[in-house]
Each structure stands twice: as structure tokens, then as C-alpha cells.
Write a protein that holds these residues in place. Structure first.
Motif, PDB file in Angstrom:
ATOM      1  N   ILE A 134     -32.676 -85.137  12.571  1.00 23.30           N
ATOM      2  CA  ILE A 134     -32.045 -86.466  12.650  1.00 23.30           C
ATOM      3  C   ILE A 134     -32.658 -87.308  13.772  1.00 23.30           C
ATOM      4  O   ILE A 134     -32.085 -88.324  14.177  1.00 23.30           O
ATOM      5  N   SER A 135     -33.819 -86.886  14.249  1.00 21.18           N
ATOM      6  CA  SER A 135     -34.463 -87.591  15.353  1.00 21.18           C
ATOM      7  C   SER A 135     -35.657 -88.404  14.884  1.00 21.18           C
ATOM      8  O   SER A 135     -36.163 -88.232  13.770  1.00 21.18           O
ATOM      9  N   LEU A 136     -36.125 -89.299  15.763  1.00 23.23           N
ATOM     10  CA  LEU A 136     -37.329 -90.067  15.475  1.00 23.23           C
ATOM     11  C   LEU A 136     -38.568 -89.180  15.468  1.00 23.23           C
ATOM     12  O   LEU A 136     -39.565 -89.502  14.819  1.00 23.23           O
ATOM     13  N   ASP A 137     -38.495 -88.060  16.178  1.00 26.72           N
ATOM     14  CA  ASP A 137     -39.626 -87.134  16.200  1.00 26.72           C
ATOM     15  C   ASP A 137     -39.891 -86.546  14.810  1.00 26.72           C
ATOM     16  O   ASP A 137     -41.043 -86.264  14.460  1.00 26.72           O
ATOM     17  N   PHE A 138     -38.820 -86.378  14.039  1.00 30.14           N
ATOM     18  CA  PHE A 138     -38.975 -85.894  12.668  1.00 30.14           C
ATOM     19  C   PHE A 138     -39.748 -86.904  11.824  1.00 30.14           C
ATOM     20  O   PHE A 138     -40.661 -86.535  11.072  1.00 30.14           O
ATOM     21  N   LEU A 139     -39.389 -88.188  11.969  1.00 31.64           N
ATOM     22  CA  LEU A 139     -40.106 -89.240  11.248  1.00 31.64           C
ATOM     23  C   LEU A 139     -41.556 -89.319  11.705  1.00 31.64           C
ATOM     24  O   LEU A 139     -42.464 -89.560  10.903  1.00 31.64           O
ATOM     25  N   SER A 140     -41.775 -89.122  13.013  1.00 30.51           N
ATOM     26  CA  SER A 140     -43.140 -89.131  13.540  1.00 30.51           C
ATOM     27  C   SER A 140     -43.961 -87.987  12.950  1.00 30.51           C
ATOM     28  O   SER A 140     -45.140 -88.155  12.586  1.00 30.51           O
ATOM     29  N   THR A 141     -43.324 -86.815  12.827  1.00 26.58           N
ATOM     30  CA  THR A 141     -43.993 -85.656  12.229  1.00 26.58           C
ATOM     31  C   THR A 141     -44.327 -85.917  10.771  1.00 26.58           C
ATOM     32  O   THR A 141     -45.430 -85.595  10.300  1.00 26.58           O
ATOM     33  N   LEU A 142     -43.360 -86.532  10.056  1.00 30.00           N
ATOM     34  CA  LEU A 142     -43.616 -86.879   8.653  1.00 30.00           C
ATOM     35  C   LEU A 142     -44.786 -87.857   8.535  1.00 30.00           C
ATOM     36  O   LEU A 142     -45.602 -87.776   7.614  1.00 30.00           O
ATOM     37  N   GLY A 143     -44.870 -88.784   9.491  1.00 29.07           N
ATOM     38  CA  GLY A 143     -45.959 -89.755   9.483  1.00 29.07           C
ATOM     39  C   GLY A 143     -47.316 -89.103   9.645  1.00 29.07           C
ATOM     40  O   GLY A 143     -48.272 -89.422   8.926  1.00 29.07           O
ATOM     41  N   SER A 144     -47.411 -88.164  10.595  1.00 33.05           N
ATOM     42  CA  SER A 144     -48.694 -87.476  10.812  1.00 33.05           C
ATOM     43  C   SER A 144     -49.059 -86.602   9.617  1.00 33.05           C
ATOM     44  O   SER A 144     -50.240 -86.491   9.247  1.00 33.05           O
ATOM     45  N   ILE A 145     -48.038 -85.998   8.993  1.00 31.27           N
ATOM     46  CA  ILE A 145     -48.281 -85.191   7.799  1.00 31.27           C
ATOM     47  C   ILE A 145     -48.751 -86.077   6.649  1.00 31.27           C
ATOM     48  O   ILE A 145     -49.654 -85.712   5.888  1.00 31.27           O
ATOM     49  N   ALA A 146     -48.135 -87.264   6.527  1.00 31.92           N
ATOM     50  CA  ALA A 146     -48.532 -88.201   5.470  1.00 31.92           C
ATOM     51  C   ALA A 146     -49.992 -88.608   5.622  1.00 31.92           C
ATOM     52  O   ALA A 146     -50.720 -88.753   4.635  1.00 31.92           O
ATOM     53  N   VAL A 147     -50.434 -88.785   6.882  1.00 26.40           N
ATOM     54  CA  VAL A 147     -51.834 -89.139   7.136  1.00 26.40           C
ATOM     55  C   VAL A 147     -52.747 -88.001   6.674  1.00 26.40           C
ATOM     56  O   VAL A 147     -53.751 -88.225   5.979  1.00 26.40           O
ATOM     57  N   SER A 148     -52.397 -86.770   7.060  1.00 26.85           N
ATOM     58  CA  SER A 148     -53.198 -85.612   6.646  1.00 26.85           C
ATOM     59  C   SER A 148     -53.245 -85.500   5.130  1.00 26.85           C
ATOM     60  O   SER A 148     -54.306 -85.232   4.536  1.00 26.85           O
ATOM     61  N   LEU A 149     -52.090 -85.732   4.518  1.00 27.07           N
ATOM     62  CA  LEU A 149     -51.984 -85.621   3.071  1.00 27.07           C
ATOM     63  C   LEU A 149     -52.825 -86.688   2.377  1.00 27.07           C
ATOM     64  O   LEU A 149     -53.585 -86.405   1.448  1.00 27.07           O
ATOM     65  N   PHE A 150     -52.709 -87.932   2.851  1.00 30.26           N
ATOM     66  CA  PHE A 150     -53.446 -89.025   2.228  1.00 30.26           C
ATOM     67  C   PHE A 150     -54.953 -88.826   2.375  1.00 30.26           C
ATOM     68  O   PHE A 150     -55.705 -89.007   1.411  1.00 30.26           O
ATOM     69  N   VAL A 151     -55.397 -88.440   3.568  1.00 27.37           N
ATOM     70  CA  VAL A 151     -56.836 -88.248   3.801  1.00 27.37           C
ATOM     71  C   VAL A 151     -57.374 -87.128   2.910  1.00 27.37           C
ATOM     72  O   VAL A 151     -58.444 -87.270   2.298  1.00 27.37           O
ATOM     73  N   SER A 152     -56.634 -86.023   2.810  1.00 32.57           N
ATOM     74  CA  SER A 152     -57.113 -84.895   2.007  1.00 32.57           C
ATOM     75  C   SER A 152     -57.106 -85.227   0.511  1.00 32.57           C
ATOM     76  O   SER A 152     -58.028 -84.854  -0.220  1.00 32.57           O
ATOM     77  N   LEU A 153     -56.067 -85.969   0.047  1.00 32.12           N
ATOM     78  CA  LEU A 153     -56.030 -86.364  -1.360  1.00 32.12           C
ATOM     79  C   LEU A 153     -57.114 -87.385  -1.673  1.00 32.12           C
ATOM     80  O   LEU A 153     -57.723 -87.364  -2.747  1.00 32.12           O
ATOM     81  N   PHE A 154     -57.347 -88.287  -0.723  1.00 33.46           N
ATOM     82  CA  PHE A 154     -58.398 -89.290  -0.902  1.00 33.46           C
ATOM     83  C   PHE A 154     -59.758 -88.601  -0.992  1.00 33.46           C
ATOM     84  O   PHE A 154     -60.587 -88.935  -1.853  1.00 33.46           O
ATOM     85  N   TYR A 155     -59.979 -87.634  -0.107  1.00 32.18           N
ATOM     86  CA  TYR A 155     -61.219 -86.851  -0.149  1.00 32.18           C
ATOM     87  C   TYR A 155     -61.370 -86.161  -1.501  1.00 32.18           C
ATOM     88  O   TYR A 155     -62.451 -86.154  -2.095  1.00 32.18           O
ATOM     89  N   SER A 156     -60.262 -85.585  -1.989  1.00 31.06           N
ATOM     90  CA  SER A 156     -60.297 -84.862  -3.255  1.00 31.06           C
ATOM     91  C   SER A 156     -60.686 -85.777  -4.411  1.00 31.06           C
ATOM     92  O   SER A 156     -61.493 -85.414  -5.274  1.00 31.06           O
ATOM     93  N   GLU A 157     -60.112 -86.990  -4.427  1.00 30.64           N
ATOM     94  CA  GLU A 157     -60.412 -87.934  -5.506  1.00 30.64           C
ATOM     95  C   GLU A 157     -61.856 -88.410  -5.450  1.00 30.64           C
ATOM     96  O   GLU A 157     -62.540 -88.495  -6.472  1.00 30.64           O
ATOM     97  N   ILE A 158     -62.328 -88.729  -4.241  1.00 32.19           N
ATOM     98  CA  ILE A 158     -63.715 -89.166  -4.091  1.00 32.19           C
ATOM     99  C   ILE A 158     -64.661 -88.036  -4.496  1.00 32.19           C
ATOM    100  O   ILE A 158     -65.655 -88.242  -5.199  1.00 32.19           O
ATOM    101  N   SER A 159     -64.332 -86.820  -4.061  1.00 30.79           N
ATOM    102  CA  SER A 159     -65.145 -85.651  -4.396  1.00 30.79           C
ATOM    103  C   SER A 159     -65.194 -85.437  -5.899  1.00 30.79           C
ATOM    104  O   SER A 159     -66.250 -85.130  -6.470  1.00 30.79           O
ATOM    105  N   TYR A 160     -64.047 -85.609  -6.562  1.00 25.87           N
ATOM    106  CA  TYR A 160     -63.961 -85.419  -8.017  1.00 25.87           C
ATOM    107  C   TYR A 160     -64.821 -86.445  -8.752  1.00 25.87           C
ATOM    108  O   TYR A 160     -65.446 -86.144  -9.763  1.00 25.87           O
ATOM    109  N   ASN A 161     -64.861 -87.673  -8.228  1.00 24.02           N
ATOM    110  CA  ASN A 161     -65.569 -88.753  -8.915  1.00 24.02           C
ATOM    111  C   ASN A 161     -67.071 -88.737  -8.677  1.00 24.02           C
ATOM    112  O   ASN A 161     -67.846 -89.087  -9.568  1.00 24.02           O
ATOM    113  N   VAL A 162     -67.512 -88.378  -7.468  1.00 27.40           N
ATOM    114  CA  VAL A 162     -68.956 -88.396  -7.200  1.00 27.40           C
ATOM    115  C   VAL A 162     -69.574 -87.004  -7.274  1.00 27.40           C
ATOM    116  O   VAL A 162     -70.800 -86.882  -7.321  1.00 27.40           O
TER     117      VAL A 162
END
Length: 365
Positions: A134-162
Motif C-alpha cells: 500500500i506504499s508508493l515504493d510498491f508503485l515505484s517497483t511496478l514502474g521499474s518492472i514495467a520498464v524492464s518488461l517493455f524493453v525486453s518485449l520491444f527487443y523481442s518484437e524487433i528481433s522477430y521482425n529483423v
């Protein structure tokens, strides 16, 4: 026994997820510790970064990254394969957000137990978890995880296409300066493609091509091949010389492509009213490989071997065969009793002064 080419490819696609998550996780921890002066200003919520906690955190985040990669490559990526790029990202982020919130709830008590020296189910540990959620630290953790997730998924899509190997070569700069290497090439062209296109119309013909190329995928992967280019109804497949001659990968790839396409003959007839077939030319030789282009970069091959392979493939109809192989490459064929090799005589290739003996290969009866 070593890993199969298919397993190696899957592993090569999954490993970058672990690397991406490890690097971003390390960066986030560094920023957090720098911002707080390496002091825990909220011990009721935040876990103090002791050496043991740090090691646990980095191992955990890497394992989670690899797990995300495995789910993505082996299951989820295929599930949303026909969606647009942005819809893929949205659906996957939604799924992974739920998945990762659950992961945080599981992993956090273990990290807290290491910090406090208590059981993960101890009341103090569970109270700290509830405060964290119930803290802001939880939201901060979710934010950093979202960044990791987006970068890895973006890499995966680019890798799949090229293509995995092309993207990795761009990152490593392997072909930033042109190099010479020996390669095997397969030029594979659909028979009677012009007639088929007129018969089906543009849209249906495109659907046929999409299915046709898709049915070659397993054969190419299982025999260590790499798609160099799709040119209309022609696909160009390439091997580094050592990988191509290993286990006769080059010829077994062709035979597997032919077999896999034939297995779906009834499906093609039911959906398009015909069974596509193809003719192929093989050759081996030195090429210059390097990056080229300004508005759009590509890794290309240049050399006489490509022109010669195209000329060989173009003679299939006149010899009434679906495969022709240069004398130079047939010499590299390892003994195999299941293969029957026949000479088609000396041929004069268009635009070439030197004549060449050509061969065809088939499965023995």
C-alpha cells in the motif's frame, strides 16, 4: 549430445531477457541507493540492501527475466502472433503486469526474511509485505518492472521482425566493417508463380505466400539455416560453411522443406485449389558480408556466388528437376546411403565463361 539447432535458437532468444532484466535491475538499485545515500529511510516498507539481499535480488530479477522470456518465446508470442505491433505490446503488458504483481508478492517475503533473519511466513515479514503493497515504493517497483518488461518485449518484437542473428550482429558490430566468409546459398523459387498469382488474385496469392513461407520455418531452423531475403515468391537461405556442411544440413534442409510442404498438400488444395511446389539451386563460395544503407540498414552479401546460384536455380526447368547443385558443393556432401546423387551433365551458365557440372539429389527409393 549437444542441443538441437531449434533448442539453441530458443535459448538464444530467451537469454537476452535475463540480461536485460539484470542490467535494468542493477541500474534501478544503483539509482535508489544513490538517491537515499545508502540509507533505509523507510525500514517498515523498504528492504535494507545488505550484500545477501543484493545477491538474492539480482538472482531473482534475472530468473524472472528468463521466465518472462520463456513464456514469451514458447507460448505468449505465438498466441498474439497475428495482432498488430502495438496491440501485442498492450495485451502482453496487461498479462505480464498481473503475472509480475503475483511474483512480487511471492518474492518480497523471501527478501525480507533474508534481511530480518526470520521465516518468510513470520508475522513481522508479512506485516512488512502488507505495508509495502500500500506504499508508493510498491508503485515505484511496478514502474521499474514495467520498464524492464517493455524493453525486453520491444527487443523481442524487433528481433522477430529483423531476425535474431541480424539484430545481434548489429549490436556486436560484427559486420560494421565488411569481412569475407565462405557460405552456402539456397535459392528457392515457387514453380508457376505468375500463373498462380493470376489464378488466385493479389490478396489470395499473398495469403498463399504467407502460408508457403511459414511451412518452411521448422526445416530451416532445424537445419541451422538463416533466411537472407524474401524476394516475391523466392526465398534465399544461407549457411556459414561449417554449419551448412555439418550433418549435411544444407541438403537435409531442402528435403525437409519439400516434405513439410507436401504434408500440407490437401490443406493447400482445400484453401487455394492447388499444391505449391518449388525449384532450388545450391552453390557455395566466398562472399563479402557487411552493413549497408543509411535510411535503412541491412546486412548484405556480395559476390559471384549469389549470381551463380541464381543461374543454377534457373536451369531446373530445362533439366526437369526441382533441385540443381554445383559440382563444388556436391563434393562437400558427406556419405549418406539415403541420398541418391545424379549428374545432369556440364552446363553453360548465362553470363559465365566457365562451364560447370551440375547434380541433382533425391531420397533413395
Amino acid at each position: 549430445m549437444g542441443l538441437s539447432p531449434k533448442s539453441k535458437r530458443r535459448l538464444q532468444r530467451i537469454l537476452p531477457f535475463g540480461v536485460i532484466w539484470f542490467v535494468i535491475g542493477l541500474f534501478v538499485l544503483f539509482i535508489q541507493e544513490a538517491a537515499t545515500g545508502n540509507k533505509n529511510i523507510n525500514p517498515n516498507v523498504v528492504i535494507t540492501l545488505t550484500p545477501k539481499v543484493f545477491v538474492f535480488a539480482m538472482i531473482s530479477v534475472t530468473i524472472i527475466g528468463l521466465l518472462v522470456g520463456a513464456v514469451e518465446i514458447l507460448w505468449l508470442g505465438k498466441l498474439f502472433n497475428n495482432k498488430t505491433f502495438y496491440k501485442k505490446i498492450f495485451y502482453k503488458l496487461s498479462f505480464y503486469t498481473f503475472f509480475l504483481v503475483l511474483t512480487i508478492i511471492i518474492v518480497y517475503p523471501f527478501a525480507a526474511s533474508i534481511e530480518l533473519g526470520l521465516s518468510p511466513l513470520n508475522e513481522l515479514v508479512l506485516n512488512k509485505l502488507s505495508n509495502f503493497l500500500i506504499s508508493l515504493d510498491f508503485l515505484s517497483t511496478l514502474g521499474s518492472i514495467a520498464v524492464s518488461l517493455f524493453v525486453s518485449l520491444f527487443y523481442s518484437e524487433i528481433s522477430y521482425n529483423v531476425g535474431d542473428s541480424v539484430l545481434m550482429n548489429f549490436f556486436t558490430g560484427k559486420y560494421h566493417k565488411p569481412i569475407q566468409e565462405k557460405r552456402i546459398f539456397l535459392f528457392c523459387d515457387m514453380k508457376s508463380s505468375t500463373t498462380i498469382a493470376e489464378q488466385l488474385g493479389h490478396i489470395e496469392y499473398f495469403k498463399l505466400l504467407k502460408a508457403y513461407y511459414s511451412d518452411f520455418t521448422n526445416a530451416i531452423i532445424n537445419h541451422s539455416g538463416a533466411v537472407y531475403q524474401y524476394v516475391g515468391d523466392e526465398i534465399i537461405i544461407s549457411w556459414k560453411f561449417e554449419e551448412g556442411i555439418k550433418n549435411n544440413n544444407w541438403i537435409n534442409c531442402f528435403l525437409a522443406m519439400k516434405q513439410d510442404l507436401h504434408k500440407k498438400a490437401n490443406w493447400y488444395k482445400n484453401n487455394f485449389g492447388l499444391e505449391p511446389t518449388f525449384k532450388s539451386g545450391f552453390h557455395v563460395g566466398e562472399v563479402t558480408t557487411g552493413e549497408i544503407g543509411t535510411l535503412k540498414k541491412e546486412i548484405i552479401f556480395t559476390g559471384d556466388v549469389l549470381n551463380t546460384t541464381a543461374r543454377i536455380q534457373g536451369l531446373c526447368n530445362s533439366h526437369n528437376v526441382d533441385i540443381l547443385i554445383s559440382e563444388e558443393l556436391i563434393k562437400e556432401l558427406k556419405p549418406d546411403n539415403s541420398l541418391e546423387v545424379k549428374s545432369k551433365g556440364i552446363a553453360e551458365l548465362k553470363g559465365k565463361e566457365q562451364k560447370m557440372e551440375l547434380f541433382t539429389v533425391s531420397r533413395s527409393s
